[in-house]
Motif scaffolding. Structure first.
Motif, PDB file in Angstrom:
ATOM      1  N   GLU A 211       0.597  66.768   9.856  1.00  0.00           N
ATOM      2  CA  GLU A 211       2.039  66.498   9.944  1.00  0.00           C
ATOM      3  C   GLU A 211       2.461  66.259  11.389  1.00  0.00           C
ATOM      4  N   GLU A 212       1.896  67.041  12.315  1.00  0.00           N
ATOM      5  CA  GLU A 212       2.236  66.857  13.727  1.00  0.00           C
ATOM      6  C   GLU A 212       1.760  65.496  14.227  1.00  0.00           C
ATOM      7  N   ARG A 213       0.567  65.085  13.775  1.00  0.00           N
ATOM      8  CA  ARG A 213       0.071  63.771  14.172  1.00  0.00           C
ATOM      9  C   ARG A 213       0.983  62.667  13.655  1.00  0.00           C
ATOM     10  N   GLU A 214       1.461  62.831  12.410  1.00  0.00           N
ATOM     11  CA  GLU A 214       2.377  61.840  11.851  1.00  0.00           C
ATOM     12  C   GLU A 214       3.683  61.811  12.638  1.00  0.00           C
ATOM     13  N   ARG A 215       4.202  63.012  12.987  1.00  0.00           N
ATOM     14  CA  ARG A 215       5.440  63.054  13.780  1.00  0.00           C
ATOM     15  C   ARG A 215       5.239  62.428  15.151  1.00  0.00           C
ATOM     16  N   THR A 216       4.069  62.683  15.748  1.00  0.00           N
ATOM     17  CA  THR A 216       3.789  62.107  17.060  1.00  0.00           C
ATOM     18  C   THR A 216       3.757  60.589  16.998  1.00  0.00           C
ATOM     19  N   GLN A 217       3.136  60.068  15.929  1.00  0.00           N
ATOM     20  CA  GLN A 217       3.094  58.618  15.775  1.00  0.00           C
ATOM     21  C   GLN A 217       4.502  58.037  15.616  1.00  0.00           C
ATOM     22  N   GLN A 218       5.325  58.711  14.810  1.00  0.00           N
ATOM     23  CA  GLN A 218       6.691  58.231  14.625  1.00  0.00           C
ATOM     24  C   GLN A 218       7.490  58.319  15.923  1.00  0.00           C
ATOM     25  N   LEU A 223       9.975  55.907  20.677  1.00  0.00           N
ATOM     26  CA  LEU A 223      10.045  55.748  22.134  1.00  0.00           C
ATOM     27  C   LEU A 223       9.781  54.304  22.540  1.00  0.00           C
ATOM     28  N   GLU A 224       8.839  53.670  21.852  1.00  0.00           N
ATOM     29  CA  GLU A 224       8.559  52.271  22.176  1.00  0.00           C
ATOM     30  C   GLU A 224       9.762  51.390  21.856  1.00  0.00           C
ATOM     31  N   ARG A 225      10.449  51.720  20.759  1.00  0.00           N
ATOM     32  CA  ARG A 225      11.641  50.941  20.423  1.00  0.00           C
ATOM     33  C   ARG A 225      12.751  51.149  21.460  1.00  0.00           C
ATOM     34  N   VAL A 226      12.871  52.392  21.959  1.00  0.00           N
ATOM     35  CA  VAL A 226      13.852  52.641  23.019  1.00  0.00           C
ATOM     36  C   VAL A 226      13.497  51.844  24.262  1.00  0.00           C
ATOM     37  N   LEU A 286       9.267  44.658  17.464  1.00  0.00           N
ATOM     38  CA  LEU A 286      10.168  45.410  16.590  1.00  0.00           C
ATOM     39  C   LEU A 286       9.965  45.082  15.124  1.00  0.00           C
ATOM     40  N   ARG A 287       9.421  43.915  14.807  1.00  0.00           N
ATOM     41  CA  ARG A 287       9.232  43.528  13.410  1.00  0.00           C
ATOM     42  C   ARG A 287       8.061  44.222  12.760  1.00  0.00           C
ATOM     43  N   ASP A 288       7.166  44.859  13.553  1.00  0.00           N
ATOM     44  CA  ASP A 288       5.956  45.465  13.003  1.00  0.00           C
ATOM     45  C   ASP A 288       5.828  46.879  13.532  1.00  0.00           C
ATOM     46  N   ASP A 289       5.940  47.875  12.624  1.00  0.00           N
ATOM     47  CA  ASP A 289       5.819  49.273  13.044  1.00  0.00           C
ATOM     48  C   ASP A 289       4.426  49.584  13.550  1.00  0.00           C
ATOM     49  N   ARG A 290       3.415  48.826  13.083  1.00  0.00           N
ATOM     50  CA  ARG A 290       2.044  49.100  13.486  1.00  0.00           C
ATOM     51  C   ARG A 290       1.679  48.436  14.792  1.00  0.00           C
ATOM     52  N   ALA A 291       2.595  47.659  15.369  1.00  0.00           N
ATOM     53  CA  ALA A 291       2.263  46.938  16.597  1.00  0.00           C
ATOM     54  C   ALA A 291       2.047  47.890  17.740  1.00  0.00           C
ATOM     55  N   ALA A 292       1.101  47.546  18.583  1.00  0.00           N
ATOM     56  CA  ALA A 292       0.855  48.355  19.772  1.00  0.00           C
ATOM     57  C   ALA A 292       1.968  48.107  20.772  1.00  0.00           C
ATOM     58  N   PRO A 293       2.113  48.987  21.764  1.00  0.00           N
ATOM     59  CA  PRO A 293       3.137  48.774  22.787  1.00  0.00           C
ATOM     60  C   PRO A 293       3.038  47.396  23.405  1.00  0.00           C
ATOM     61  N   ALA A 294       4.207  46.812  23.630  1.00  0.00           N
ATOM     62  CA  ALA A 294       4.248  45.428  24.114  1.00  0.00           C
ATOM     63  C   ALA A 294       3.857  45.373  25.572  1.00  0.00           C
ATOM     64  N   ASP A 295       2.544  45.402  25.815  1.00  0.00           N
ATOM     65  CA  ASP A 295       2.072  45.376  27.180  1.00  0.00           C
ATOM     66  C   ASP A 295       2.309  44.020  27.841  1.00  0.00           C
ATOM     67  N   GLY A 296       2.445  42.995  26.985  1.00  0.00           N
ATOM     68  CA  GLY A 296       2.647  41.678  27.560  1.00  0.00           C
ATOM     69  C   GLY A 296       3.892  41.617  28.415  1.00  0.00           C
ATOM     70  N   ALA A 297       4.953  42.321  27.951  1.00  0.00           N
ATOM     71  CA  ALA A 297       6.184  42.311  28.731  1.00  0.00           C
ATOM     72  C   ALA A 297       6.005  43.023  30.047  1.00  0.00           C
ATOM     73  N   ALA A 298       5.106  44.061  30.032  1.00  0.00           N
ATOM     74  CA  ALA A 298       4.914  44.833  31.251  1.00  0.00           C
ATOM     75  C   ALA A 298       4.175  44.046  32.310  1.00  0.00           C
TER      76      ALA A 298
END
Length: 433
Positions: A211-218, A223-226, A286-298
């Motif tokens: 459950e903690e792993r699931e919460r961490t993923q969420q 945080l990525e969306r923020v 934002l369209r894909d919850d499974r997407a990795a952090p958008a490093d391209g923007a960084a």
């Protein structure tokens, strides 16, 4: 055998209790009871056929005794206390009235005492009851040894003469056997209970970790969306403000200087294309919850693009200068993006609030262990004091960005007029040769 008892007695009232067996476990107990009862009946018949225990006509009483000894095992894990008492009483009955079965009745009593230790849900009661049964059995054993010691017809082949006579040796052997018998039932019962409790705790911990792993993923997704929301704010605020200024300039000179108006409109088009490209990258994540952090923007913007940012500001009508102090050195991509966004937000605020005639200056300073950015202006426009506290979205975003890379930032009006944003970012100490 007794090492676990203090812990069990000292356990809190809210201690875990072993749950009752399921349907499969109850069926297994019924099968065990049937097998043990049948085995005791058969054993009683064989013992009585030998004639060792005298009258063989009392087989009906023996069968009743065998059923009373074996049948309670059918509910041994549901009511272990009652089964242990019943087994102890019937065992005493069989021995006192010489029913003549000492094989499977011993096994049944062992199982009952073991089950009380392994499945007793009231641990204090389980401990006290087992100790009481064991004590009663030893009292019975000592009484029989003392009484039969003066009856020569009982085991007449064992002499009673001498300090360590054969009969005394026989009695000591009986005591040792019973110590091992009852001690084993007590110890293995407690061990089974501790094992079940440890297994329950492990399963609970595994579930909690999942459950903690699931919460961490969420949380990571949130945080990525923020972070992406801050990127959206920076992109939209910067490019829209540039397009607004350029469009206004084109409108003012459209009739008398079509070439200048065309240049302004080209800048509007360029800013719009850039904004659309950056928005496409950010909204794609934002369209894909499974997407990795958008490093391209960084990796798109950094300290190397500050010159382009200054050119955009100048094109938008804000005279801006860039000064670089110190020797250039590699800057991590995350810090580079943070520097770029802070500078972008500062220039955007100058265009929005600086008023007519405002100028801006960016100063990038490299030191041995840090990178400093100063964005200052000479603006005196209305509304600057409202944002000086950093309560606006832009100031909050700058503070969060800088804090996320371990830096510090100062935002506020200058004493001699204008506004100042000063951010400091830690860097690894430069190695000198």
């Amino acid at each position: 055998m007794t090492s676990a008892s203090p812990r069990l007695l000292a356990a809190p009232a809210s201690e875990w209790h072993r749950p009752a067996p399921d349907a499969r476990g109850r069926r297994a107990d019924i099968v065990l009871a049937v097998v043990m009862t049948a085995a005791m009946i058969g054993s009683v018949f064989l013992y009585q056929r030998t004639g060792i225990f005298g009258n063989s006509d009392a087989w009906v009483v023996s069968v009743v005794w065998a059923v009373a000894s074996g049948a309670p095992l059918a509910v041994r894990r549901r009511w272990p206390e009652a089964v242990a008492i019943c087994s102890a009483v019937t065992f005493w009955w069989g021995g006192e009235f010489r029913v003549g079965e000492y094989l499977f009745s011993n096994i049944a009593l062992f199982i009952a005492i073991y089950t009380l230790g392994a499945w007793g849900r009231r641990r204090t009661l389980a401990t006290v009851l087992r100790l009481a049964i064991v004590a009663a059995m030893f009292v019975w054993l000592f009484w029989n040894l003392i009484v039969t010691a003066g009856i020569s017809s009982v085991v007449p082949e064992l002499s009673r003469e001498g300090t360590l006579s054969p009969y005394v040796a026989f009695g000591l052997i009986q005591i040792i056997i019973n110590l091992l018998y009852f001690g084993g039932a007590y110890y293995f019962g407690d061990a089974a209970y501790r094992s079940a409790r440890a297994r329950h705790e492990l399963e609970t911990l595994t579930l909690a970790l999942a459950e903690e792993r699931e919460r961490t993923q969420q949380q990571a997704i949130a945080l990525e969306r923020v972070r992406i929301a801050r990127e959206l704010h920076d992109v939209v605020a910067h490019h829209v403000s540039v397009m607004g200024v350029q469009a206004g300039a084109a409108r003012l000179v459209l009739d008398r200087d079509p070439a200048a108006a065309r240049s302004s409109l080209l800048n509007v088009e360029s800013s719009a294309r850039t904004a659309v490209d950056e928005l496409r990258l950010l909204l794609g994540a934002l369209r894909d919850d499974r997407a990795a952090p958008a490093d391209g923007a960084a990796t798109t913007h950094g300290v190397d693009q500050l010159g382009e940012l200054v050119d955009d500001a100048v094109s938008a009508g804000l005279p801006t200068r860039l000064h670089i102090v110190g020797s250039r050195r590699p800057v991590p991509a995350t810090i580079g993006l943070c520097v770029y966004r802070v500078a972008q937000e500062a220039l955007t605020n100058t265009r929005k609030h600086g008023g007519a005639g405002a100028t801006a200056e960016l100063r990038l300073r490299y030191t041995d262990d840090s990178l400093e950015l100063e964005a200052s202006d000479t603006g005196l426009g209305a509304g600057r004091s409202a944002t000086a506290s950093g309560s606006g979205m832009g100031h909050l975003g700058m503070r969060e960005r800088v804090a996320s890379v371990g830096g510090s930032i100062e935002i506020g009006p200058r004493s001699r007029g204008g506004y100042l944003v000063r951010a400091r970012f830690p860097l690894a100490a430069e190695v000198t040769r």
